[in-house]
Design a protein around this motif. Structure first.
Motif, PDB file in Angstrom:
ATOM      1  N   THR A   1     -34.708 -15.162 148.619  1.00 39.07           N
ATOM      2  CA  THR A   1     -34.011 -13.833 147.444  1.00 39.07           C
ATOM      3  C   THR A   1     -32.648 -13.579 146.799  1.00 39.07           C
ATOM      4  O   THR A   1     -32.328 -13.872 148.086  1.00 39.07           O
ATOM      5  CB  THR A   1     -34.348 -12.434 148.319  1.00 39.07           C
ATOM      6  OG1 THR A   1     -33.875 -12.485 148.969  1.00 39.07           O
ATOM      7  CG2 THR A   1     -36.113 -13.320 148.526  1.00 39.07           C
TER       8      THR A   1
ATOM      9  N   ASN B   1     -24.694 -11.172 142.103  1.00 38.75           N
ATOM     10  CA  ASN B   1     -23.645  -9.798 141.778  1.00 38.75           C
ATOM     11  C   ASN B   1     -22.786 -10.586 141.185  1.00 38.75           C
ATOM     12  O   ASN B   1     -22.153 -11.261 140.723  1.00 38.75           O
ATOM     13  CB  ASN B   1     -23.746  -9.089 142.499  1.00 38.75           C
ATOM     14  CG  ASN B   1     -24.632  -8.174 143.900  1.00 38.75           C
ATOM     15  OD1 ASN B   1     -26.232  -7.727 142.774  1.00 38.75           O
ATOM     16  ND2 ASN B   1     -24.654  -8.199 144.721  1.00 38.75           N
TER      17      ASN B   1
ATOM     18  N   GLN C   1     -40.035  -7.777 136.275  1.00 36.64           N
ATOM     19  CA  GLN C   1     -39.318  -7.381 137.163  1.00 36.64           C
ATOM     20  C   GLN C   1     -38.256  -7.695 137.552  1.00 36.64           C
ATOM     21  O   GLN C   1     -38.196  -9.320 137.665  1.00 36.64           O
ATOM     22  CB  GLN C   1     -41.032  -6.888 138.102  1.00 36.64           C
ATOM     23  CG  GLN C   1     -41.349  -6.185 138.352  1.00 36.64           C
ATOM     24  CD  GLN C   1     -42.231  -4.978 139.386  1.00 36.64           C
ATOM     25  OE1 GLN C   1     -42.662  -5.993 140.130  1.00 36.64           O
ATOM     26  NE2 GLN C   1     -42.358  -4.181 139.496  1.00 36.64           N
TER      27      GLN C   1
ATOM     28  N   PRO D   1     -29.438 -11.493 144.054  1.00 36.75           N
ATOM     29  CA  PRO D   1     -29.700 -10.454 143.288  1.00 36.75           C
ATOM     30  C   PRO D   1     -30.039 -10.558 141.967  1.00 36.75           C
ATOM     31  O   PRO D   1     -30.131 -12.426 141.479  1.00 36.75           O
ATOM     32  CB  PRO D   1     -28.171  -9.880 143.449  1.00 36.75           C
ATOM     33  CG  PRO D   1     -28.126 -10.751 145.186  1.00 36.75           C
ATOM     34  CD  PRO D   1     -28.320 -11.402 144.634  1.00 36.75           C
TER      35      PRO D   1
ATOM     36  N   THR E   1     -30.749  -0.827 134.543  1.00 41.21           N
ATOM     37  CA  THR E   1     -32.152   0.336 134.505  1.00 41.21           C
ATOM     38  C   THR E   1     -33.097  -0.588 133.113  1.00 41.21           C
ATOM     39  O   THR E   1     -32.282  -1.402 132.803  1.00 41.21           O
ATOM     40  CB  THR E   1     -31.599   1.439 134.170  1.00 41.21           C
ATOM     41  OG1 THR E   1     -31.244   1.558 132.117  1.00 41.21           O
ATOM     42  CG2 THR E   1     -30.804   2.179 134.789  1.00 41.21           C
TER      43      THR E   1
ATOM     44  N   ARG F   1     -35.250  -8.063 140.832  1.00 42.39           N
ATOM     45  CA  ARG F   1     -34.474  -7.722 141.619  1.00 42.39           C
ATOM     46  C   ARG F   1     -33.391  -6.938 141.557  1.00 42.39           C
ATOM     47  O   ARG F   1     -32.623  -7.394 141.222  1.00 42.39           O
ATOM     48  CB  ARG F   1     -34.190  -9.086 142.316  1.00 42.39           C
ATOM     49  CG  ARG F   1     -34.898  -8.737 144.170  1.00 42.39           C
ATOM     50  CD  ARG F   1     -34.880  -9.724 144.836  1.00 42.39           C
ATOM     51  NE  ARG F   1     -33.649  -9.550 146.454  1.00 42.39           N
ATOM     52  CZ  ARG F   1     -35.034  -8.994 147.484  1.00 42.39           C
ATOM     53  NH1 ARG F   1     -36.578  -8.964 146.461  1.00 42.39           N
ATOM     54  NH2 ARG F   1     -34.950  -9.128 148.586  1.00 42.39           N
ATOM     55  N   PHE F   2     -32.841  -6.687 142.677  1.00 44.68           N
ATOM     56  CA  PHE F   2     -32.152  -5.344 142.928  1.00 44.68           C
ATOM     57  C   PHE F   2     -30.528  -6.275 142.168  1.00 44.68           C
ATOM     58  O   PHE F   2     -30.425  -7.612 143.124  1.00 44.68           O
ATOM     59  CB  PHE F   2     -31.923  -4.918 143.976  1.00 44.68           C
ATOM     60  CG  PHE F   2     -30.467  -3.385 144.600  1.00 44.68           C
ATOM     61  CD1 PHE F   2     -30.654  -2.753 143.533  1.00 44.68           C
ATOM     62  CD2 PHE F   2     -29.645  -4.250 145.006  1.00 44.68           C
ATOM     63  CE1 PHE F   2     -29.524  -2.108 143.541  1.00 44.68           C
ATOM     64  CE2 PHE F   2     -27.961  -3.698 145.009  1.00 44.68           C
ATOM     65  CZ  PHE F   2     -28.128  -2.601 144.203  1.00 44.68           C
TER      66      PHE F   2
ATOM     67  N   GLU G   1     -41.908   2.314 142.384  1.00 44.38           N
ATOM     68  CA  GLU G   1     -41.691   0.765 142.326  1.00 44.38           C
ATOM     69  C   GLU G   1     -40.784   0.148 141.080  1.00 44.38           C
ATOM     70  O   GLU G   1     -40.690   1.376 140.227  1.00 44.38           O
ATOM     71  CB  GLU G   1     -43.358   0.635 141.789  1.00 44.38           C
ATOM     72  CG  GLU G   1     -44.350   1.158 143.201  1.00 44.38           C
ATOM     73  CD  GLU G   1     -45.894   0.693 142.541  1.00 44.38           C
ATOM     74  OE1 GLU G   1     -45.377   0.120 141.795  1.00 44.38           O
ATOM     75  OE2 GLU G   1     -46.334  -0.074 143.347  1.00 44.38           O
ATOM     76  N   ALA G   2     -40.473  -0.761 141.631  1.00 44.91           N
ATOM     77  CA  ALA G   2     -39.409  -1.243 140.485  1.00 44.91           C
ATOM     78  C   ALA G   2     -40.808  -1.218 139.200  1.00 44.91           C
ATOM     79  O   ALA G   2     -41.836  -1.089 138.749  1.00 44.91           O
ATOM     80  CB  ALA G   2     -39.414  -2.702 141.013  1.00 44.91           C
TER      81      ALA G   2
ATOM     82  N   GLU H   1     -26.153  -0.607 139.197  1.00 42.24           N
ATOM     83  CA  GLU H   1     -26.835  -1.023 138.988  1.00 42.24           C
ATOM     84  C   GLU H   1     -27.922  -0.510 137.917  1.00 42.24           C
ATOM     85  O   GLU H   1     -27.807   0.287 137.394  1.00 42.24           O
ATOM     86  CB  GLU H   1     -28.095  -0.631 139.972  1.00 42.24           C
ATOM     87  CG  GLU H   1     -29.458  -1.069 139.915  1.00 42.24           C
ATOM     88  CD  GLU H   1     -30.490  -0.326 141.084  1.00 42.24           C
ATOM     89  OE1 GLU H   1     -30.409   0.609 141.715  1.00 42.24           O
ATOM     90  OE2 GLU H   1     -31.457  -1.082 140.931  1.00 42.24           O
TER      91      GLU H   1
ATOM     92  N   SER I   1     -34.053  -1.946 141.175  1.00 41.59           N
ATOM     93  CA  SER I   1     -35.236  -2.069 142.041  1.00 41.59           C
ATOM     94  C   SER I   1     -36.159  -0.663 142.159  1.00 41.59           C
ATOM     95  O   SER I   1     -37.400  -0.289 143.348  1.00 41.59           O
ATOM     96  CB  SER I   1     -34.168  -1.256 143.213  1.00 41.59           C
ATOM     97  OG  SER I   1     -33.249  -0.093 142.968  1.00 41.59           O
TER      98      SER I   1
END
Lengths: 319, 196
Positions: free
Chosen positions: B61, B176, B74, B63, B86, B76-77, B99-100, B84, B93
């Motif tokens: 997993t 990131n 979706q 970013p 949107t 992931r963060f 929920e995401a 972060e 996230s």
């Protein structure tokens, strides 16, 4: 041993040896007997074993193709500035002409025999020394028996606008003329490509000092990056006498150099061409444009030959 | 080494001694070798082949990992310059208690990108209060509108290709990010995103 009866011990030893070669199913693996041939079929539960298996961008997967009698490889799709790289492969329609295919189609890229070169002359990695490969013998030394090791470099290559100057003296007058490389200005055609070399080396560039003295090397027509090296390791000399015509008996190893997708920006020193601004045709976002294309295509070469700026190779970075 | 068992076959017992060494070589060539993620254990009764369960079940997993869910995706963060992004105004996230969010996508045949959009002012700084959004882009068009004093720096994080109704996701971003932008002498703006 020839022409003598085989004794019991010899045969029993042989039977034991063969019994050890019989594969037995283990964790996530099943072994079954093929009813037709009597051979062993070893199966792995792919649903379990490959769940979550990660392939990084640019991962090179070589294999021996029995039908082509050649090694081929696939590259897990890698992106440059958000666009998948391409490879040149035979057109499946006629099998002869060459077409460019994006890596997202997982094309099988053929490695011509001419791309393989003996690795020993470039120094042998310790990994292969541990497996029995020796460095190339020095002058005067006898070559000891060693495992054969061949290499082929897999390289990412982006064509770039090249402008070369020429100095001519006509009627006592010094004239300068410039020629461009043959790249199209359509960035969609100037995509990153996968190419192979027997041994890739970074291009020689014209340094600022060299340019000041008019010592110019030919501008490379591409910006390239080594993705990885495929090695073919031959059987040990004691096992079997092997030469390069027995490729299928070699084992394949890959040393990767790049693991992530890339950003790329070209030479941004050159801003227009002979006073005329070149407008690239593109439908990409300017974010993508800016990362690689506009700077490359809006090139300026209006300075006298002697003032030609030094080479400015493009830059790759991890995104 | 390819083994021809046909050549090893004999019609009479007298042929056996001449082929003995060939058979030994063939047996040696049958020895199993260990590949990636595979363990071998030789026993008198045979060689056991096992696939390491750690390898089999490990999930990577990272970013900005994009996953398909129903009619959307979706994400992931992940962060850009510590911020972060949107989707529809909600953090990708989902935050601590929700929920995401799902980014609606059109999965008809063709290519789409999931991109990060960073709104910038004329000084190429993030516009206060606007934040960074995740968006779906069907056809990539210019984000640079020279008629206004606002720019949007886009960065692709995933490409989705749909053929004959089957969609495949090609993840582009794994890290990131940090961003910087610059204006060249020609007035063109360049945006650089890089792994952090």
């Amino acid at each position: 041993m020839h022409n003598k009866p085989v004794d019991v011990d010899q045969w029993n030893a042989l039977v034991d040896s063969l019994a050890r070669c019989r594969l037995v199913g283990g964790l996530n693996v099943t072994a079954a007997t093929d009813g037709r041939t009597g051979g062993q079929v070893i199966s792995c539960d792919l649903a379990t074993a490959q769940a979550g298996r990660f392939n990084h961008p640019w991962k090179i997967a070589p294999r021996w193709s029995e039908s082509l009698r050649s090694y081929t490889f696939k590259v897990y799709p890698g992106f440059v500035n958000g666009l998948p790289a391409r490879a040149t492969v035979p057109d499946p329609a006629d099998g002869e002409s060459r077409v460019k295919v994006e890596l997202t189609e997982f094309p099988e890229i053929i490695i011509p025999d001419s791309r393989w070169t003996e690795a020993a002359q470039y120094g042998v990695l310790q990994y292969f020394k541990d497996l029995g490969v020796a460095d190339a013998p020095k002058d005067g030394e006898d070559s000891a028996p060693t495992r054969l090791l061949y290499r082929c470099d897999v390289v990412l290559s982006i064509p770039k606008m090249v402008i070369n100057g020429e100095l001519n003296v006509e009627d006592g007058e010094v004239k300068y003329s410039y020629t461009t490389g043959n790249q199209t200005l359509d960035v969609r055609e100037n995509r990153a490509n996968i190419v192979t070399y027997a041994k890739w080396s970074p291009p020689e560039i014209t340094s600022a000092a060299m340019a000041a003295f008019g010592e110019l090397v030919e501008e490379p027509s591409t910006d390239e990056l080594l993705l990885g090296t495929i090695y073919l390791l031959g059987p040990s000399p004691e096992e079997v006498a092997v030469d390069a015509s027995q490729w299928d008996s070699f084992s394949v190893h890959v040393a990767h150099s790049v693991f992530w997708n890339l950003g790329y920006v070209a030479d941004t020193q050159l801003l227009s061409y002979q006073g005329t601004t070149i407008t690239p045709r593109t439908n990409l976002t300017s974010a993508l444009d800016a990362l690689g294309e506009i700077g490359r295509l809006t090139s300026l070469m209006s300075t006298p030959f002697g003032d030609k700026p030094p080479s400015n190779p493009g830059h790759y970075w991890t995104v | 080494m390819s083994i021809s068992f046909e050549e090893l076959k004999v019609r009479t017992r007298a042929e056996i001694p001449a082929k003995f060494n060939m058979l030994v070589d063939a047996a040696r060539a049958l020895s199993a070798r260990r590949g990636v993620g595979v363990r071998l254990h030789e026993t008198p009764g045979g060689t056991i082949v096992s696939v390491d369960s750690g390898l089999a079940t490990a999930v990577f997993t990272h970013p900005f990992q994009v996953t398909k869910t129903g009619d959307g995706v979706q994400v992931r963060f992940g962060v850009v310059d510590g911020i972060e992004p949107t989707i529809g105004g909600k953090p990708i996230s989902g935050g601590a208690d929700s929920e995401a969010p799902v980014l609606d996508m059109d999965f008809s045949d063709g290519r789409q990108y999931v991109v990060l959009e960073v709104p910038l002012d004329k000084d190429l700084k993030l516009i206060d209060g606007r934040g960074i959004a995740v968006a779906a882009v069907k056809a990539l068009k210019s984000d640079y509108d020279s008629g206004s004093e606002e720019y949007v720096a886009r960065h692709p994080i995933c490409m989705i290709e749909t053929k004959a109704g089957v969609s495949r996701l090609f993840q582009i971003e794994y890290f990131n990010l940090a961003r910087t932008s610059r204006r060249k002498e020609s007035g063109t703006v360049q945006h650089f995103f890089y792994a952090q």
